[in-house]
Design a protein around this motif. Structure first.
Motif, PDB file in Angstrom:
ATOM      1  N   ARG A 165     -29.495 -36.275  16.478  1.00  0.00           N
ATOM      2  CA  ARG A 165     -28.893 -35.033  16.010  1.00  0.00           C
ATOM      3  C   ARG A 165     -29.204 -34.819  14.531  1.00  0.00           C
ATOM      4  NH1 ARG A 165     -23.986 -38.245  17.747  1.00  0.00           N
ATOM      5  NH2 ARG A 165     -23.234 -39.353  15.893  1.00  0.00           N
ATOM      6  N   VAL A 166     -29.137 -33.555  14.112  1.00  0.00           N
ATOM      7  CA  VAL A 166     -29.513 -33.227  12.754  1.00  0.00           C
ATOM      8  C   VAL A 166     -28.774 -31.984  12.288  1.00  0.00           C
ATOM      9  CG1 VAL A 166     -31.497 -31.854  13.513  1.00  0.00           C
ATOM     10  CG2 VAL A 166     -31.482 -32.800  11.207  1.00  0.00           C
ATOM     11  N   LEU A 167     -28.360 -31.975  11.027  1.00  0.00           N
ATOM     12  CA  LEU A 167     -27.832 -30.791  10.369  1.00  0.00           C
ATOM     13  C   LEU A 167     -28.948 -30.176   9.527  1.00  0.00           C
ATOM     14  CD1 LEU A 167     -24.330 -31.934   9.027  1.00  0.00           C
ATOM     15  CD2 LEU A 167     -24.802 -30.596  11.066  1.00  0.00           C
ATOM     16  N   VAL A 168     -29.103 -28.860   9.608  1.00  0.00           N
ATOM     17  CA  VAL A 168     -30.126 -28.151   8.843  1.00  0.00           C
ATOM     18  C   VAL A 168     -29.431 -27.043   8.059  1.00  0.00           C
ATOM     19  CG1 VAL A 168     -32.352 -26.983   8.924  1.00  0.00           C
ATOM     20  CG2 VAL A 168     -31.752 -28.616  10.715  1.00  0.00           C
ATOM     21  N   ALA A 169     -29.621 -27.028   6.747  1.00  0.00           N
ATOM     22  CA  ALA A 169     -28.960 -26.051   5.872  1.00  0.00           C
ATOM     23  C   ALA A 169     -29.971 -25.031   5.364  1.00  0.00           C
ATOM     24  CB  ALA A 169     -28.284 -26.750   4.698  1.00  0.00           C
ATOM     25  N   PHE A 170     -29.522 -23.777   5.266  1.00  0.00           N
ATOM     26  CA  PHE A 170     -30.378 -22.671   4.843  1.00  0.00           C
ATOM     27  C   PHE A 170     -29.680 -21.854   3.761  1.00  0.00           C
ATOM     28  CE2 PHE A 170     -30.787 -23.462   9.380  1.00  0.00           C
ATOM     29  CZ  PHE A 170     -32.139 -23.697   9.528  1.00  0.00           C
ATOM     30  N   ASP A 171     -30.491 -21.175   2.974  1.00  0.00           N
ATOM     31  CA  ASP A 171     -29.966 -20.106   2.137  1.00  0.00           C
ATOM     32  C   ASP A 171     -29.645 -18.929   3.055  1.00  0.00           C
ATOM     33  OD1 ASP A 171     -29.757 -18.827  -0.742  1.00  0.00           O
ATOM     34  OD2 ASP A 171     -30.820 -17.403   0.536  1.00  0.00           O
ATOM     35  N   LEU A 178     -32.851 -25.652   2.825  1.00  0.00           N
ATOM     36  CA  LEU A 178     -32.258 -26.347   1.686  1.00  0.00           C
ATOM     37  C   LEU A 178     -32.295 -27.862   1.871  1.00  0.00           C
ATOM     38  CD1 LEU A 178     -29.142 -24.056   1.050  1.00  0.00           C
ATOM     39  CD2 LEU A 178     -31.385 -23.969  -0.061  1.00  0.00           C
ATOM     40  N   TRP A 179     -31.864 -28.347   3.021  1.00  0.00           N
ATOM     41  CA  TRP A 179     -31.871 -29.780   3.274  1.00  0.00           C
ATOM     42  C   TRP A 179     -31.668 -30.050   4.770  1.00  0.00           C
ATOM     43  CZ3 TRP A 179     -27.254 -31.056   5.513  1.00  0.00           C
ATOM     44  CH2 TRP A 179     -26.133 -30.314   5.156  1.00  0.00           C
ATOM     45  N   ARG A 180     -32.008 -31.287   5.169  1.00  0.00           N
ATOM     46  CA  ARG A 180     -31.751 -31.779   6.520  1.00  0.00           C
ATOM     47  C   ARG A 180     -31.051 -33.132   6.414  1.00  0.00           C
ATOM     48  NH1 ARG A 180     -37.091 -30.089   7.322  1.00  0.00           N
ATOM     49  NH2 ARG A 180     -37.794 -32.245   7.027  1.00  0.00           N
ATOM     50  N   ARG A 181     -30.100 -33.359   7.320  1.00  0.00           N
ATOM     51  CA  ARG A 181     -29.405 -34.650   7.336  1.00  0.00           C
ATOM     52  C   ARG A 181     -29.220 -35.085   8.780  1.00  0.00           C
ATOM     53  NH1 ARG A 181     -25.933 -37.612   3.760  1.00  0.00           N
ATOM     54  NH2 ARG A 181     -24.485 -38.948   4.918  1.00  0.00           N
ATOM     55  N   THR A 220     -25.988 -30.072  -1.258  1.00  0.00           N
ATOM     56  CA  THR A 220     -26.889 -31.228  -1.279  1.00  0.00           C
ATOM     57  C   THR A 220     -27.012 -31.946   0.052  1.00  0.00           C
ATOM     58  OG1 THR A 220     -25.109 -32.745  -1.938  1.00  0.00           O
ATOM     59  CG2 THR A 220     -26.285 -31.573  -3.695  1.00  0.00           C
ATOM     60  N   GLY A 221     -26.035 -31.800   0.925  1.00  0.00           N
ATOM     61  CA  GLY A 221     -26.038 -32.545   2.179  1.00  0.00           C
ATOM     62  C   GLY A 221     -25.435 -33.926   2.069  1.00  0.00           C
ATOM     63  N   ASN A 222     -24.889 -34.283   0.918  1.00  0.00           N
ATOM     64  CA  ASN A 222     -24.277 -35.598   0.714  1.00  0.00           C
ATOM     65  C   ASN A 222     -22.772 -35.535   0.972  1.00  0.00           C
ATOM     66  OD1 ASN A 222     -26.771 -36.684  -0.144  1.00  0.00           O
ATOM     67  ND2 ASN A 222     -26.386 -35.944  -2.242  1.00  0.00           N
ATOM     68  N   ARG A 223     -22.210 -36.672   1.386  1.00  0.00           N
ATOM     69  CA  ARG A 223     -20.766 -36.741   1.600  1.00  0.00           C
ATOM     70  C   ARG A 223     -20.046 -36.762   0.250  1.00  0.00           C
ATOM     71  NH1 ARG A 223     -20.064 -41.209   6.525  1.00  0.00           N
ATOM     72  NH2 ARG A 223     -20.918 -39.875   8.196  1.00  0.00           N
ATOM     73  N   VAL A 224     -18.964 -35.976   0.158  1.00  0.00           N
ATOM     74  CA  VAL A 224     -18.215 -35.886  -1.098  1.00  0.00           C
ATOM     75  C   VAL A 224     -16.795 -36.415  -0.959  1.00  0.00           C
ATOM     76  CG1 VAL A 224     -19.594 -33.982  -1.993  1.00  0.00           C
ATOM     77  CG2 VAL A 224     -17.604 -33.472  -0.567  1.00  0.00           C
TER      78      VAL A 224
END
Length: 662
Positions: A165-171, A178-181, A220-224
């Motif tokens: 599975r993957v998360l994909v972020a867009f403007d 923007l990023w993939r995680r 950023t796709g990072n955990r905060v």
């Protein structure tokens, strides 16, 4: 003393050599090294092929972007009055490898319309319907999406392998990546809208056990942040709508066991600040089922099968509507306008098409007004007006309708819309939004069969006709008498001699049509002691069949109907379902009717401009002649509906005959 030959023999025995002089042990080492190298090469080739070919983005992904700016929209809908289609698009239902996640969702924001389905994400200009950007992955299914700020994030799973599975972020405006995680799992995805909570540019994710929440930065796709759920509780999985969120608050349903402590087993509603991962409030609900959660502006609605509850941002309960069927099979529609919360719910003794709308003052919790309404399928608000989508303008008429409701007192105006709606169709839920002077509507449809689709339309204010707005501007005098569409020769050919007619009038909003729109025919019984006709029934003497039947090309005298032992038509009903202001408008309405049917087949032998056979038994024919849309139903004998439909089509082609009763 050894001889030279013996010494040579000893050497041969100790280190046997190949003809080229190389020792054989060295050859074995090289063979082993060659085999190891081959295995390493094969493994490396498999890894490289898997990474750069099978999992490569260049062939799996279809991604388009845009650099064209978009014009923001004002928060206002169309004015009261007739509505017409500005643009429309259809999204086919995607049935992926995960059962139940076949919903189609829409959202209007920042001058764009977002459509999310199992196929991927598609973003269009909200004013024109033109495509702006899109993203799809071959061999993958979109099982979730969310948006926050100027970011939109999609969640994909590989078909047949849920662990991949993957998360994909867009403007959100340009569609730029923007990023993939990989590996992240969204928290409490809705099965019907495919949406999960996000806010303050933070996405909510969870672990495989669904006992921990994580905040993932949409930038950023990072955990905060990380937050453990209450002891004994976990997120619901596979719920219809187990969570929802706004920019500053997210609400999630929890399934808790007896290990949860004093609150005990059951479902709970947890409100979380998405920016910090802090719990705002926690409320126990009334059952163990997954609740349906909807978040409005400052109000959270939760329905769990025992009651519908409304909470403000601090967790204070501002309203409760009790009952097992208070929301039916779907979430109760609701909107907030100013300090007023408008909710549509079902009373315990009400029918499936009946509902109650109430306006609650949020600060005090008092009910300001309530009135009986149709079972609205969706609500939206813009510019101080509330728009309500009703599945039927009238029980006997074809189009759906939109009511514009005054939140101050509950008064409403009604206008038909150019489509038909069956809220029980699987797939997309009916959806409504208003912005930029347009009203956006999405409805499910059965076509293209067998997958179905969601039909998205942007409606704008239409031209005012000479007739009432409730009839789309068509004068009431243009509506024919349904009982006058069949004449004596037609009824004689159908063996309906001495028949009884049951006319049924109807109204659209406050407009009552002067002629019946539906007419049922039954053979009149001649047994002794027959009951007198019921009020409204029309009895007809037995007519003498015409020697030639109807004039050609009248199908009433068709040779195929002669010589049969029993051709008496049973269960015959002729209904005028709609009269359009133009032929094109009527054609659109007929097409909308057939698109909502599980089975529909075009018939070209009826003599109408358009005709469809509806259902598996050929007992219903829907036809259009000019501006008239008529439905003919007959239970038996087989083919009777088509024969009668030919007669109706002939009469509509000769309108001088349609104004006089038989």
């Amino acid at each position: 003393m050894s001889t030279v030959g013996e010494e040579a023999g000893a050497v041969v025995v100790g280190s046997r050599q190949r003809p080229d002089g190389r020792p054989e042990s060295v050859g074995r080492v090289r063979v082993a090294l060659g085999l190891v190298s081959a295995v390493v090469a094969v493994v490396l080739c498999v890894v490289l092929v898997d990474k750069y070919v099978l999992r490569a983005e260049w062939w799996q992904v279809r991604h388009t972007v845009t650099g064209t700016p978009v014009t923001p929209q004002s928060e206002v809908g169309p004015p009261p009055g007739p509505l017409t289609v500005s643009w429309e698009r259809t999204t086919r239902t995607h049935h992926g490898s995960v059962a139940g996640y076949d919903g189609i969702a829409h959202e209007v924001a920042q001058g764009q319309v977002v459509t999310a389905s199992g196929n991927g994400v598609e973003v269009r200009d909200a004013r024109t319907g033109d495509g702006r950007w899109s993203y799809r992955r071959s061999g993958w299914t979109l099982l979730g999406w969310t948006s926050t700020g100027s970011r939109l994030v999609a969640y994909f799973e590989r078909d047949g392998d849920r662990a991949d599975r993957v998360l994909v972020a867009f403007d959100a405006l340009s569609g730029g990546l923007l990023w993939r995680r990989e590996g992240e799992r969204p928290a409490a995805v809705s099965r019907t809208t495919l949406r999960w909570p996000a806010g303050s540019e933070v996405l909510l994710t969870t672990d495989d056990a669904r006992r921990t929440l994580f905040g993932v930065s949409a930038v950023t796709g990072n955990r905060v942040w990380r937050m453990a759920l209450p002891r004994g509780c976990r997120l619901f999985e596979g719920g219809a709508h187990p969570s929802d969120g706004r920019e500053r608050l997210a609400a999630l349903g929890l399934h808790c066991t007896a290990a949860a402590g004093k609150d005990g087993a059951g479902s709970r509603l947890l409100a979380v600040d998405p920016a910090k991962g802090a719990v705002r409030w926690d409320r126990r609900l009334g059952s163990r089922e997954s609740p349906e959660v909807s978040m409005l502006d400052g109000v959270t609605l939760a329905s769990d099968g025992t009651a519908l509850r409304a909470y403000d941002d601090k967790g204070r309960q501002v309203g409760v509507w009790k009952g097992d069927g208070v929301c039916g099979d779907l979430m109760c529609p609701g909107v907030r306008v100013g300090d007023r919360l408008l909710v549509v719910y079902h009373l315990e003794d009400s029918g499936p098409d009946e509902a109650r709308m109430e306006a609650v003052d949020v600060p005090s919790g008092d009910v300001r007004w309530g009135r009986d309404v149709p079972a609205y399928a969706a609500l939206a608000q813009a510019g101080g007006r509330v728009f309500a989508l009703r599945p039927r303008l009238s029980a006997d008429l074809l189009p759906a309708a939109v009511d514009i409701v005054d939140p101050g007192g509950g008064g409403a105006t009604t206008a038909p819309v150019p489509f038909s709606l069956d809220p029980d169709l699987p797939g997309a839920r009916p959806w409504l939004a208003a912005a930029g002077g347009l009203l956006y509507v999405a409805v499910p449809q059965a076509a293209p069969r067998p997958d179905g689709a969601a039909r998205l339309m942007a409606l704008r204010g239409g031209l005012t006709g000479p007739g009432p707005a409730e009839l789309g501007g068509v004068p009431v005098a243009d509506w024919p008498d349904a009982c006058a569409l069949l004449k004596k020769p037609d009824l004689a050919a159908a063996r309906l001699t001495g028949h009884t007619t049951r006319p049924r009038p109807t109204s659209a909003g406050t407009v009552r049509l002067p002629h019946p729109v539906s007419c049922s025919y039954e053979p009149r019984r001649k047994a002794k002691g027959e009951d007198p006709p019921e009020p409204g029934e029309r009895t007809s003497p037995e007519p003498e069949p015409s020697a030639t039947g109807s004039a050609a090309p009248d199908p009433s005298a068709s040779p195929e109907e002669t010589g049969r032992p029993d051709t008496t038509v049973r269960g015959l009903t002729v209904s005028v379902r709609w009269v359009g202001d133009t032929d094109r408008a009527a054609s659109r309405m007929l097409d909308a009717l057939q698109a909502t049917q599980a089975q529909a087949r075009r018939r070209r032998d009826i003599g109408a401009d358009e005709a469809y056979e509806i259902g598996p038994a050929a007992g219903m024919i829907a036809l259009r002649v000019g501006r008239y849309v008529v439905v003919v139903e007959a239970s038996r004998p087989p083919g009777a509906a088509a024969r009668v439909a030919r007669s109706v089509a002939y009469r509509l082609h000769h309108p001088s005959f349609t104004r006089h009763s038989s």
